[in-house]
Design an enzyme around this catalytic site. Structure first.
Site, PDB file in Angstrom:
ATOM      1  N   THR A 253      -1.952   0.335  -5.217  1.00 32.99           N
ATOM      2  CA  THR A 253      -2.536   1.118  -6.100  1.00 32.99           C
ATOM      3  C   THR A 253      -1.338   2.409  -6.378  1.00 32.99           C
ATOM      4  O   THR A 253      -1.037   3.078  -5.509  1.00 32.99           O
ATOM      5  CB  THR A 253      -3.997   1.694  -5.577  1.00 32.99           C
ATOM      6  OG1 THR A 253      -4.793   0.597  -5.540  1.00 32.99           O
ATOM      7  CG2 THR A 253      -4.324   2.816  -6.886  1.00 32.99           C
TER       8      THR A 253
ATOM      9  N   TYR B 288       0.927  -1.180  -0.007  1.00 31.76           N
ATOM     10  CA  TYR B 288       0.073   0.114  -0.002  1.00 31.76           C
ATOM     11  C   TYR B 288       0.893   1.221   0.074  1.00 31.76           C
ATOM     12  O   TYR B 288       0.964   2.066   0.671  1.00 31.76           O
ATOM     13  CB  TYR B 288      -0.884  -0.139   1.348  1.00 31.76           C
ATOM     14  CG  TYR B 288      -1.851   0.892   1.506  1.00 31.76           C
ATOM     15  CD1 TYR B 288      -2.757   0.823   0.461  1.00 31.76           C
ATOM     16  CD2 TYR B 288      -2.218   1.641   2.428  1.00 31.76           C
ATOM     17  CE1 TYR B 288      -4.251   1.539   0.554  1.00 31.76           C
ATOM     18  CE2 TYR B 288      -3.265   2.374   2.745  1.00 31.76           C
ATOM     19  CZ  TYR B 288      -4.163   2.574   1.906  1.00 31.76           C
ATOM     20  OH  TYR B 288      -5.339   3.490   2.141  1.00 31.76           O
TER      21      TYR B 288
ATOM     22  N   LYS C  40     -11.150  -8.919  -2.887  1.00 31.22           N
ATOM     23  CA  LYS C  40     -10.185  -8.994  -3.498  1.00 31.22           C
ATOM     24  C   LYS C  40      -9.633 -10.196  -3.992  1.00 31.22           C
ATOM     25  O   LYS C  40      -8.936 -10.241  -5.066  1.00 31.22           O
ATOM     26  CB  LYS C  40      -8.825  -8.531  -2.639  1.00 31.22           C
ATOM     27  CG  LYS C  40      -9.066  -7.278  -1.894  1.00 31.22           C
ATOM     28  CD  LYS C  40      -8.281  -6.205  -2.914  1.00 31.22           C
ATOM     29  CE  LYS C  40      -8.509  -4.651  -2.157  1.00 31.22           C
ATOM     30  NZ  LYS C  40      -7.803  -3.701  -2.806  1.00 31.22           N
TER      31      LYS C  40
ATOM     32  N   HIS D 142      -2.166   7.444  -2.954  1.00 25.93           N
ATOM     33  CA  HIS D 142      -3.130   6.813  -2.958  1.00 25.93           C
ATOM     34  C   HIS D 142      -3.773   6.563  -1.507  1.00 25.93           C
ATOM     35  O   HIS D 142      -5.039   6.620  -1.129  1.00 25.93           O
ATOM     36  CB  HIS D 142      -2.994   5.350  -3.425  1.00 25.93           C
ATOM     37  CG  HIS D 142      -4.042   4.477  -3.383  1.00 25.93           C
ATOM     38  ND1 HIS D 142      -5.368   4.423  -3.986  1.00 25.93           N
ATOM     39  CD2 HIS D 142      -3.855   3.375  -2.534  1.00 25.93           C
ATOM     40  CE1 HIS D 142      -5.998   3.350  -3.490  1.00 25.93           C
ATOM     41  NE2 HIS D 142      -5.162   2.756  -2.662  1.00 25.93           N
TER      42      HIS D 142
ATOM     43  N   TYR E  16     -13.888  -5.175   5.820  1.00 23.94           N
ATOM     44  CA  TYR E  16     -12.583  -5.267   6.084  1.00 23.94           C
ATOM     45  C   TYR E  16     -12.138  -5.005   7.326  1.00 23.94           C
ATOM     46  O   TYR E  16     -10.983  -5.188   7.821  1.00 23.94           O
ATOM     47  CB  TYR E  16     -11.986  -3.957   5.037  1.00 23.94           C
ATOM     48  CG  TYR E  16     -11.868  -2.732   5.612  1.00 23.94           C
ATOM     49  CD1 TYR E  16     -13.116  -1.907   5.375  1.00 23.94           C
ATOM     50  CD2 TYR E  16     -10.716  -2.179   5.920  1.00 23.94           C
ATOM     51  CE1 TYR E  16     -13.110  -0.847   5.983  1.00 23.94           C
ATOM     52  CE2 TYR E  16     -10.734  -0.909   6.661  1.00 23.94           C
ATOM     53  CZ  TYR E  16     -11.892  -0.110   6.542  1.00 23.94           C
ATOM     54  OH  TYR E  16     -11.949   1.201   6.858  1.00 23.94           O
TER      55      TYR E  16
HETATM   56 MN    MN Z   1      -4.344  -3.465  -4.309  1.00 27.40          MN
END
Ligand code: MN
Length: 423
Positions: free
Chosen positions: A357, A136, A261, A141, A252
């Protein structure tokens, strides 16, 4: 730098301007055709050089490794033979494809067998992936998500600038570009609902990511330093971490992503080696506050890789919805691998480590529809008059990546997947 990276090299195989696969790239992949079972290949222009055929003809005899590794169904054995071998094979292929080299160029029979048109081949999963981790590591992002879901004043959580946050993902559902994905079903709960409901995801998204594949094991209890980390990285692919935002939002807490995911992730079929990316190194963005000693590193550890995402509706004209760059990553791959193993976690050949991302600083460089449409508040206009907040059934999402410098373009090909209706 490897002699195979020389920008002046030319191949006797025609490479059209703008091709992702000039002689300076030579990425590895697995393919098959209607005539031949799966085998290892290297991309050159619009062709694939069949490495199994080259090995059989004795043209790799100067390099010590098990030539049968090139006709096994996956690249794990070949990659696992070590960088000394894989680099030597890349350099030998560079020599064989060089305009001045007649060994293959002037052997019409062998050439006809060894060069396969990419349009006549089916690309396969390049490696078996024993483990998949998703980081991450894009500050832009993480900041955008923090602003949307938590607190604009404290968008980044307190740990974020001290360690590369990540989670263990699902390896079994990673598929190669071109494999369709069915819209996932699951539990969601609207903010005003008292109970969850079940059905197809309404907020299906892509995540623009890149991933590195490891080429060397370490045992349980061992660690990899930032200085040694790149010895363990064989190469990189494009990665689409498909995400169902409505399922994610409900499920989550407190342990992180799960069914939002693991229904599918897509990789590009060609693994571009770290050697081919060597000329495109750039500095990592400034890290402030100072990181702990085990995360410190020296040299240029980021890579300048242009990225884009196109949404192509069924029978419609596509639209590029994002243009980003891998160089924006706050945490580099060496730091990710050092952090991943600092506790003694073992690493396997073929493991896939995704960046998270990759969003750039401006809205046109955001790496997910969640950010591009800002939670659906800013829909995108498509050329066919429709609009997109998230991904609709029968949309194809295609990601591309390439480096460019001194007239050389090192490309990744495409990472593409079509969303089919829920089953
Ligand atoms: Mn991802």
């Amino acid at each position: 730098m490897s002699r195979a990276n020389n920008p002046n090299l030319k191949s006797w195989v025609e490479v059209k301007p703008g091709s992702d696969f000039p002689i300076q790239n030579l990425p590895f992949g697995m393919f098959m055709t209607s005539q031949m079972t799966s085998r290892a290949g290297v991309a050159i222009g619009e062709y694939i050089l069949d490495l199994a055929v080259i090995a059989e003809a004795g043209l790799f005899d100067g390099i010590k490794f098990d030539k049968k590794d090139l006709s096994r169904p996956l690249l794990n054995w070949f990659i696992g033979s070590g960088k000394k071998v894989t680099t030597a094979v890349r350099e030998r292929v560079s020599d064989l494809l060089n305009a001045d080299n007649d060994e293959l160029r002037d052997n019409a029979e062998l050439k006809a067998k060894a060069l396969v048109k990419q349009s006549e081949a089916q690309m396969l999963m390049p490696v078996r992936i024993p483990n998949y981790t998703d980081f991450y590591s894009s500050k832009e992002h993480a900041t955008n998500v923090g602003i949307m879901f938590r607190d604009p004043a404290n968008a980044l959580l307190p740990n974020w600038k001290h360690l590369p946050v990540g989670y263990h993902g699902r390896a079994s559902s990673i598929v190669v570009s071109g494999t369709p994905i069915h819209r996932p079903k699951g539990q969601t709960k609207a903010d005003d609902a008292t109970a969850p409901s079940f059905g197809p995801s309404k907020l299906l998204d892509f995540e623009l990511e890149m991933a590195f594949i490891t080429g060397k094991d370490i045992e349980l209890g061992e660690s990899i330093s930032t200085a040694k980390a790149e010895d363990y990285i064989f190469g990189m692919v494009l990665f689409n971490d498909w995400s169902a935002r409505d399922i994610q939002k409900w499920e989550y807490v407190p342990l992180g992503p799960f069914l939002a995911k693991n229904f599918g992730s897509t990789i590009s079929p060609w693994i571009v080696t770290l050697e081919a990316l060597e000329p495109f190194r750039v500095e990592t963005p400034m890290q402030e506050p100072e990181v702990l000693p085990y995360l410190k590193f020296e040299g240029k550890k980021n890579f300048d890789i242009n990225l884009e995402v196109e949404i192509i509706p069924k029978n419609g004209k596509g639209k590029v919805v994002s243009r980003s760059n891998f160089k924006y990553m706050y945490w580099n791959m060496a730091q990710q691998l050092a952090h991943h193993t600092v506790n003694g976690c073992n690493i396997c050949v073929g493991d896939l480590y995704a960046s998270g991302t990759i969003s750039g600083p401006t809205p046109d460089s955001y790496g997910s529809m969640l950010e591009i449409s800002w939670q659906g508040k800013k829909p995108i206009q498509m050329p066919d008059g429709t609009e997109r907040k998230f991904i609709l059934d029968n949309d194809t999402v295609t990601m591309r990546g390439w480096c460019e410098k001194d007239g050389v373009r090192i490309g990744f090909g495409e990472c593409s997947g079509k969303i089919l209706p829920a089953i």
